[in-house]
Design an enzyme around this catalytic site. Sequence first.
Site: not given
Length: 296
Positions: A112, A168, A255
């Site tokens: 996301d 991911h 991040s």
Amino acid sequence: MEIKFFDRKNKCYKTEKVAGEKYLNWTYSSPMGMKFLEAVLKKKVFSKLYGHYCDCSLSKRKIPGFIREFSIDTKEFKRHDFRNFNDFFIRELNKDARNISLENNILISPCDGKVLAYDHVDIDSLIQVKGITYSLQELIGNKNIAENYTDGCCLIFRLCPTDYHRFHFVDEGKCSPTQKITGHYYSVNPIALKNVKKLFCQNKREWSILSSKNFNEVLYIEVGATCVGSIIQTYTPNNDVKKGDEKGLFKFGGSTVIIFFQKNSVKIHQDILKQTQLGYECSVILGEPIGTTFVK
């Protein structure tokens, strides 16, 4: 400073609600703030101490207010019994929260966040913001690996403190062991990117290569930031991974995940490339289609 982004789902521009916006503006836009940044905030010890606080039970009381202020959807949570703020921050999502596009020719978002996309990149002059550049060799500290991505594609995913903070794999394959590079802990917010030269090359970062089935050799780079206590890799090096499998997570703080593709490996969706050219990030979620395999 307002941060506007393009909402792909609703096809409109929105203004980002920034956690700690006043603090960020003061720190990165005032002489006194910049002195405090250089003396204290960018240091590992500051982020480590704040990370310890977020790991203690006292920090749990921050969670309800944070959820309310940023309208976080609690129905997506896999569980709700958080021990502390970091436990909440690195929360897992339930299986129905994200739809992973599993078609071999579809490139998905690995997380996301907000994304910028650059095609046919000059690896010696990568764009941080207008007027500030850096090189891939500086970023990963390996000239030979960097040269493999000449004229390729670069995707920069910025994770805000309000986002789901696990990242991911974009395809099935095997991932190499992680290379770690020590560094500072500047914020990765656009406010900071406009004021700190070669910021990504100064921050703590880690990189690895996914030998993927459909997109060739994919270079993953994870960049830490202010108050990020840790970058934690949860995958097993050189083992088979599936598309959508978790690679790792960030503890508290904003991040960045940067991904490089080799030349003629991927074709990024035109709306993302267009918004990047216009100077806007696009909002994306894990598993969302953002490109396809390259077809000549």
